[in-house]
Write a protein that holds these residues in place. Structure first.
Motif, PDB file in Angstrom:
ATOM      1  N   TYR A 129       0.822  -1.203   0.000  1.00  0.00           N
ATOM      2  CA  TYR A 129       0.000   0.000   0.000  1.00  0.00           C
ATOM      3  C   TYR A 129       0.862   1.261   0.000  1.00  0.00           C
ATOM      4  N   SER A 130       0.495   2.190  -0.851  1.00  0.00           N
ATOM      5  CA  SER A 130       1.086   3.531  -0.895  1.00  0.00           C
ATOM      6  C   SER A 130      -0.013   4.486  -1.334  1.00  0.00           C
ATOM      7  N   HIS A 131      -0.121   5.598  -0.642  1.00  0.00           N
ATOM      8  CA  HIS A 131      -1.202   6.540  -0.935  1.00  0.00           C
ATOM      9  C   HIS A 131      -1.119   7.068  -2.364  1.00  0.00           C
ATOM     10  N   ASP A 132       0.081   7.384  -2.821  1.00  0.00           N
ATOM     11  CA  ASP A 132       0.239   7.953  -4.154  1.00  0.00           C
ATOM     12  C   ASP A 132      -0.063   6.937  -5.251  1.00  0.00           C
ATOM     13  N   THR A 133       0.452   5.727  -5.107  1.00  0.00           N
ATOM     14  CA  THR A 133       0.260   4.722  -6.163  1.00  0.00           C
ATOM     15  C   THR A 133      -1.138   4.122  -6.138  1.00  0.00           C
ATOM     16  N   CYS A 134      -1.692   3.896  -4.951  1.00  0.00           N
ATOM     17  CA  CYS A 134      -2.999   3.238  -4.868  1.00  0.00           C
ATOM     18  C   CYS A 134      -4.138   4.146  -5.322  1.00  0.00           C
ATOM     19  N   SER A 135      -3.989   5.448  -5.207  1.00  0.00           N
ATOM     20  CA  SER A 135      -5.036   6.348  -5.699  1.00  0.00           C
ATOM     21  C   SER A 135      -5.159   6.246  -7.218  1.00  0.00           C
ATOM     22  N   LYS A 136      -4.030   6.119  -7.912  1.00  0.00           N
ATOM     23  CA  LYS A 136      -4.073   5.925  -9.355  1.00  0.00           C
ATOM     24  C   LYS A 136      -4.471   4.493  -9.708  1.00  0.00           C
ATOM     25  N   LEU A 137      -4.010   3.555  -8.878  1.00  0.00           N
ATOM     26  CA  LEU A 137      -4.299   2.147  -9.146  1.00  0.00           C
ATOM     27  C   LEU A 137      -5.787   1.840  -9.054  1.00  0.00           C
ATOM     28  N   SER A 138      -6.490   2.508  -8.142  1.00  0.00           N
ATOM     29  CA  SER A 138      -7.926   2.272  -8.013  1.00  0.00           C
ATOM     30  C   SER A 138      -8.677   2.668  -9.280  1.00  0.00           C
ATOM     31  N   VAL A 161     -18.796   0.379 -12.209  1.00  0.00           N
ATOM     32  CA  VAL A 161     -17.829  -0.204 -11.276  1.00  0.00           C
ATOM     33  C   VAL A 161     -17.326   0.874 -10.337  1.00  0.00           C
ATOM     34  N   ASN A 162     -17.253   0.528  -9.056  1.00  0.00           N
ATOM     35  CA  ASN A 162     -16.693   1.413  -8.032  1.00  0.00           C
ATOM     36  C   ASN A 162     -15.673   0.607  -7.226  1.00  0.00           C
ATOM     37  N   VAL A 163     -14.415   1.050  -7.257  1.00  0.00           N
ATOM     38  CA  VAL A 163     -13.323   0.322  -6.605  1.00  0.00           C
ATOM     39  C   VAL A 163     -12.719   1.200  -5.522  1.00  0.00           C
ATOM     40  N   MET A 164     -12.490   0.608  -4.344  1.00  0.00           N
ATOM     41  CA  MET A 164     -11.856   1.296  -3.218  1.00  0.00           C
ATOM     42  C   MET A 164     -10.651   0.492  -2.763  1.00  0.00           C
ATOM     43  N   VAL A 165      -9.531   1.165  -2.586  1.00  0.00           N
ATOM     44  CA  VAL A 165      -8.289   0.541  -2.118  1.00  0.00           C
ATOM     45  C   VAL A 165      -7.876   1.235  -0.828  1.00  0.00           C
ATOM     46  N   GLY A 166      -7.625   0.449   0.229  1.00  0.00           N
ATOM     47  CA  GLY A 166      -7.248   1.012   1.532  1.00  0.00           C
ATOM     48  C   GLY A 166      -6.130   0.220   2.172  1.00  0.00           C
ATOM     49  N   GLN A 167      -5.578   0.788   3.228  1.00  0.00           N
ATOM     50  CA  GLN A 167      -4.471   0.159   3.947  1.00  0.00           C
ATOM     51  C   GLN A 167      -4.995  -0.716   5.077  1.00  0.00           C
ATOM     52  N   VAL A 168      -4.378  -1.872   5.258  1.00  0.00           N
ATOM     53  CA  VAL A 168      -4.738  -2.779   6.356  1.00  0.00           C
ATOM     54  C   VAL A 168      -4.066  -2.252   7.623  1.00  0.00           C
ATOM     55  N   ASP A 169      -4.887  -1.672   8.509  1.00  0.00           N
ATOM     56  CA  ASP A 169      -4.340  -1.077   9.736  1.00  0.00           C
ATOM     57  C   ASP A 169      -5.352  -1.186  10.871  1.00  0.00           C
ATOM     58  N   ASP A 170      -6.095  -2.293  10.916  1.00  0.00           N
ATOM     59  CA  ASP A 170      -7.082  -2.558  11.975  1.00  0.00           C
ATOM     60  C   ASP A 170      -8.113  -1.442  12.093  1.00  0.00           C
ATOM     61  N   ASN A 195      -4.559  -8.511   1.188  1.00  0.00           N
ATOM     62  CA  ASN A 195      -3.253  -9.110   1.446  1.00  0.00           C
ATOM     63  C   ASN A 195      -2.693  -8.511   2.739  1.00  0.00           C
ATOM     64  N   LYS A 196      -1.385  -8.630   2.974  1.00  0.00           N
ATOM     65  CA  LYS A 196      -0.812  -8.163   4.231  1.00  0.00           C
ATOM     66  C   LYS A 196      -0.765  -6.641   4.336  1.00  0.00           C
ATOM     67  N   SER A 197      -0.846  -5.947   3.203  1.00  0.00           N
ATOM     68  CA  SER A 197      -0.658  -4.498   3.216  1.00  0.00           C
ATOM     69  C   SER A 197      -1.917  -3.715   2.878  1.00  0.00           C
ATOM     70  N   LEU A 198      -2.798  -4.260   2.041  1.00  0.00           N
ATOM     71  CA  LEU A 198      -3.948  -3.485   1.571  1.00  0.00           C
ATOM     72  C   LEU A 198      -5.172  -4.372   1.389  1.00  0.00           C
ATOM     73  N   PHE A 199      -6.304  -3.706   1.232  1.00  0.00           N
ATOM     74  CA  PHE A 199      -7.557  -4.399   0.901  1.00  0.00           C
ATOM     75  C   PHE A 199      -8.206  -3.685  -0.280  1.00  0.00           C
ATOM     76  N   VAL A 200      -8.992  -4.431  -1.038  1.00  0.00           N
ATOM     77  CA  VAL A 200      -9.671  -3.906  -2.220  1.00  0.00           C
ATOM     78  C   VAL A 200     -11.136  -4.305  -2.145  1.00  0.00           C
ATOM     79  N   ILE A 201     -12.004  -3.335  -2.392  1.00  0.00           N
ATOM     80  CA  ILE A 201     -13.447  -3.588  -2.453  1.00  0.00           C
ATOM     81  C   ILE A 201     -13.953  -3.079  -3.800  1.00  0.00           C
ATOM     82  N   ALA A 202     -14.634  -3.941  -4.531  1.00  0.00           N
ATOM     83  CA  ALA A 202     -15.180  -3.570  -5.840  1.00  0.00           C
ATOM     84  C   ALA A 202     -16.680  -3.797  -5.834  1.00  0.00           C
TER      85      ALA A 202
END
Length: 210
Positions: A129-138, A161-170, A195-202
């Motif tokens: 997960y990275s804020h800069d890359t995941c915003s474009k990746l979504s 389609v609506n996709v959300m990418v976030g960081q796994v941080d409890d 995965n261990k770093s991020l989650f994806v919801i579509a």
């Protein structure tokens, strides 16, 4: 009182002899030929022959450059293709008045969920997960999801389609959506990946469109 117009109408015009006309025309042509000869211009001839000679001279000039002739040929072909497309008549299709899809052509949530999960496993398995890359990746992954769903071929269904990418941080997350549709025909699918770093919801919506 006599005006200038009356005087002009009263005075008879002296006719010019035919021989004098020929002499004037011959003198004019000789002067023009001498001017053209001094400036290097050719006397005017047939228009078709002049056009052919101009085109021949242009072709010979462009052949010296090589690439210029190829660019000219490509541009002329492109212009001809555009003009041909513009001249095609617009085909208007009649309304079928089909208010619901065929039995085997409906939106299948199971097929959509399976293909989208396979896509997420291939794309996000080793992504951190990275804020800069995941915003474009979504944005990019939402287009990929839409393309995959369209490949399943659901005729007359509009895909959103609506996709959300976030960081796994409890942390907690709630997503709510509301649509106006026919619950007997239209449908939606929610696909998640983690995965261990991020989650994806579509969220994938299939809305029947006439």
């Amino acid at each position: 009182m006599t005006t200038a117009t009356d005087a002009a109408t009263k005075l008879p015009l002296k006719p010019t002899p035919e021989g004098q006309k020929d002499d004037v025309f011959t003198e004019w042509r000789s002067r023009k030929a001498s001017i053209n000869a001094s400036s290097g211009l050719k006397p005017p001839g047939d228009l078709s022959s002049r056009r052919k000679s101009n085109l021949r001279d242009l072709t010979n000039h462009l052949k010296a450059g090589g690439a210029g002739l190829r660019r000219l040929t490509m541009s002329l072909r492109a212009k001809s293709d555009i003009s041909a497309d513009m001249l095609k008549p617009v085909v208007k299709k009649e309304n079928t008045y089909r208010m619901r899809p065929d039995e085997d052509k409906g939106f299948s949530a199971a097929k959509v969920e399976k293909c989208v999960k396979e896509l997420f496993e291939d794309e996000f398995e080793d992504v951190v997960y990275s804020h800069d890359t995941c915003s474009k990746l979504s944005c990019e992954i939402s287009e990929r999801v839409k393309e995959r769903v369209k490949e399943l071929n659901f005729p007359r269904f509009k895909i959103a389609v609506n996709v959300m990418v976030g960081q796994v941080d409890d942390q907690g997350l709630e997503v709510v959506s509301r649509c106006v549709w026919d619950d007997k025909i239209d449908s939606s699918v929610c696909v998640t990946y983690k995965n261990k770093s991020l989650f994806v919801i579509a969220l994938i919506f299939g809305v029947y469109f006439e």
